[in-house]
Design a protein around this motif. Structure first.
Motif, short mmCIF file in Angstrom:
data_model
loop_
_atom_site.label_atom_id
_atom_site.label_comp_id
_atom_site.label_asym_id
_atom_site.label_seq_id
_atom_site.Cartn_x
_atom_site.Cartn_y
_atom_site.Cartn_z
N GLU A 146 47.29 41.02 26.55
CA GLU A 146 48.54 41.48 27.17
C GLU A 146 48.29 42.03 28.58
N LEU A 147 47.09 42.62 28.79
CA LEU A 147 46.76 43.10 30.14
C LEU A 147 46.63 41.94 31.12
N THR A 150 49.94 41.23 32.18
CA THR A 150 50.38 42.27 33.12
C THR A 150 49.77 42.05 34.50
N ILE A 166 54.75 49.42 36.95
CA ILE A 166 54.12 48.47 36.02
C ILE A 166 52.96 49.16 35.29
N THR A 167 52.19 49.96 36.00
CA THR A 167 51.06 50.66 35.40
C THR A 167 51.53 51.61 34.30
N ASP A 169 54.43 51.58 32.61
CA ASP A 169 55.03 50.83 31.49
C ASP A 169 53.96 50.18 30.63
N THR A 170 52.91 49.66 31.26
CA THR A 170 51.84 49.00 30.51
C THR A 170 51.07 50.00 29.65
N ILE A 174 51.71 48.79 25.97
CA ILE A 174 50.59 47.96 25.51
C ILE A 174 49.43 48.82 24.99
N LEU A 279 43.14 48.69 32.85
CA LEU A 279 44.46 48.79 33.48
C LEU A 279 44.33 49.35 34.90
#
Length: 646
Positions: A146-147, A150, A166-167, A169-170, A174, A279
């Motif tokens: 999933e990363l 992303t 985005i960071t 939310d991930t 995730i 991430l």
């Protein structure tokens, strides 16, 4: 399997506890058994210490073993729990299974129940470790996949704030880290940019961190990730009263930090830290890309602005003959829009009779690397404008020809000046023809008749006529020299100053004059014009510096010696380069030093007033400047400057 297994045995029957402890510790040398006699004590031990397995009886004081199991499962869903009891029935066993018991054993359930308990504990711990590893590996693999997805979102982001969101939310969706946020650096502070709802529930609006006042700043300043299992024991934390206990702080390069928190101690395992680092690497790469894009954009805008300020045309021609890039001057001059230019080939900017010239120039650029050519542009309105184009071959990193880059300069004024100069030269030729023929011929006739008159008559009046003829001839010679001095210096070459001065000295009449040349430097000049310039300067020094010469003011010079010394040398100041001619004669009064170059200015009876004016004109056609000043000996010094440095 862990090297050490810690077991908590909760039972109020000392005999059972003692027998179980003995069997467990004999079965596995790494097993350590801690005991409690009731549920409350057992819960307290679990909250304060880490255990690998729980063994409990069924009939415990105040609560049953199943109720104890239910409390344990709420805290640690994966912790092995073995119900080992001499009490109970099938209903109790069913309740235990429903509550998630790992195993159910009866103390009186067959031979060697304590040995079976020991094997059950070891097996349960081993299975749990394997299950946890499997879950962690599965989670890690799924999260990494999933990363990667992303990462594509990061590459599509067009702003730093978008990357921050985005960071956040991930990390929440995730990585299952609900309390996280991103702070960006701004000078000596870190200010919040994006954060989750859980952060607001715990802290309200996240604070900004000033330099040196938080764990986040320490991580950012050192560039080192920090993982704290319990921040209450860490000095330098921002808020000692915070509910946050565990924290991961990951620097995002020079951009800021990613903060991930939890209200539980030791909340993050190695998998959590690894995924969070991954991430942060993706986020940092995205922020670096935006930085590079912004720098490239700003650099291109700066270059475009600089090129657009040019009065000249700037262009890059592709190998297929189309324009790849141009400045604003091209649409201004040609009358075509940028959209039209984008669809045009180079040849369309020129009339048909110039196509061959332009094509040959571009081809020569590809072979010789550089070319200069003149051609007329044909504007959208049909006007022809003369331009000079200087093109250079453009290559890529491999040295392969990628096109041509060049500058185009409007030469309309130069063409007009050239036409004007041609007309002026024509008139000058007419003038010199009149002076050299139409005046010299009558003068020659007059001089011939004067000689005849001398044979018939001896009169002082004839001497006056002769002197008048000489002055007329001198005037004609100086007029011709002055007129021709106005031409451009075309035959430029390197000459030795000393050699030219020595040649000029041979033509100067002055037995009491001495020449000293102090430098044999080479200079670039039109030799004929330089010789005339130096001859006039040297003759001027000799004629006006002798003992009986008159100064420019008309008074007789008071010169101590019998001879005049003329010195020629180099002017080499920080910002001036040239040569000088100086003497030790009476010099030129300061008020007269500009007038001496005026046309017709003379202090002698036989002077024409053109000598120094001619010198000035000869200097100007070279692009030089001449000034009159005082020599070290108090005489006259003429400095010619503006030459190229040696």
């Amino acid at each position: 399997m862990p090297d050490r297994i810690r077991v908590l045995h909760v039972d109020d029957d000392p005999a059972v506890v003692e027998a179980a402890t003995s069997a467990l510790e004999q079965e596995h040398c790494g097993i350590t058994v801690e005991t409690a006699t009731n549920v409350a004590d057992g819960i307290e031990r679990l909250d304060s210490e880490a255990f690998d397995c729980v063994v409990a009886g069924y009939d415990l004081p105040e609560q049953t073993g199943v109720e104890f199991l239910d409390a344990v499962r709420k805290r640690s869903p994966d912790l092995p729990f073995i119900l080992f009891t001499s009490e109970g029935n099938e209903a109790a066993a069913s309740d235990a299974i429903s509550a998630g018991v790992t195993d159910y054993l009866r103390v009186d359930g067959g031979a060697e129940p304590y040995a079976r308990l020991a094997h059950t504990v070891v097996d349960a711990v081993e299975r749990t470790v394997d299950d946890i590893k499997h879950v962690q590996n599965t989670r890690r693999e799924r999260a990494i996949e999933e990363l990667h997805s992303t990462a594509r979102a990061f590459m599509r982001a067009t702003t730093e704030d978008a990357v921050a969101q985005i960071t956040v939310d991930t990390a929440r969706a995730i990585l299952n880290m609900p309390a996280n946020g991103v702070h960006f650096a701004d000078g000596d502070s870190l200010y919040p940019v994006a954060w989750t709802a859980r952060v607001e529930e715990l802290l309200g609006t996240p604070p900004a961190f000033e330099a040196g006042e938080s764990l986040a700043w320490q991580a950012f300043e050192t560039g080192e990730a920090r993982v704290h299992d319990d921040i209450t024991s860490i000095p330098g934390r921002y808020n000692p009263e915070t509910d946050i206990r565990s924290e991961i702080i990951l620097p995002l390069g020079d951009h800021g930090v990613l903060l991930i928190g939890s209200c539980e101690t030791g909340a993050f395992d190695d998998t959590d830290v690894t995924l969070a680092r991954t991430l942060s690497v993706h986020a940092t790469a995205a922020l670096n890309r935006l930085d590079r894009d912004r720098q490239l954009r700003e650099e291109r805008e700066f270059i475009d602005q600089a090129l657009d300020t040019l009065d000249d045309l700037f262009y890059v021609i592709d190998t297929d003959g189309s324009l790849r890039r141009w400045n604003e001057r091209i649409p201004e001059v040609t009358g075509y829009s940028d959209e039209e230019i984008d669809e045009m080939s180079v040849s369309e900017f020129f009339p048909g009779d110039e196509h061959e010239t332009i094509g040959a120039a571009i081809a020569e650029t590809q072979t010789s690397g550089r070319v200069t050519v003149e051609a007329e542009i044909l504007t959208a309105d049909g006007e022809r404008v003369p331009y000079e184009f200087a093109g250079t071959r453009l290559t890529d990193a491999d040295g392969t020809t990628a096109g041509t880059v060049g500058i185009g300069r409007d030469i309309s004024q130069r063409r007009a000046y050239e036409r004007q100069l041609e007309r002026k030269n024509e008139r000058l030729d007419e003038f010199t023809s009149i002076v050299s023929h139409d005046l010299r011929n009558p003068l020659a006739v007059a001089e011939g008749n004067l000689e005849l008159a001398r044979t018939e008559c001896d009169s002082d009046a004839l001497d006056k006529v002769s002197r008048a003829h000489e002055r007329m001839r001198a005037l004609i010679d100086d007029l011709l020299t002055f007129a021709r001095a106005g031409e451009t210096a075309t035959d430029i070459e390197s000459v030795t100053l000393a050699d030219i001065v020595e040649d000029c000295w041979q033509t100067v009449e002055g037995p009491r004059a001495t020449l000293v040349v102090e430098d044999d430097r080479q200079i670039r000049a039109d030799t004929a014009k330089l010789r005339r310039l130096l001859s006039n300067l040297v003759r001027n020094s000799v004629e006006h510096g002798s003992a009986d010469a008159q100064t420019p003011s008309g008074h007789t010079a008071e010169h101590d010696g019998e001879s005049i010394t003329v010195r020629v040398g180099i002017v080499e100041d920080a910002d001036r380069h040239g040569f000088y001619v100086a003497d030790d004669g009476p010099g030129i009064p300061e008020d007269d030093r500009e007038q001496v170059f005026e046309e017709g200015y003379s202090t002698g009876e036989n002077g024409t007033g053109f000598g120094l004016k001619i010198v000035q004109r000869l200097a100007e056609v070279h692009g030089w400047t001449i000034t009159a000043t005082e020599s070290e000996a108090g005489g006259a010094r003429f400095e010619v400057t503006g030459l190229e440095p040696a």
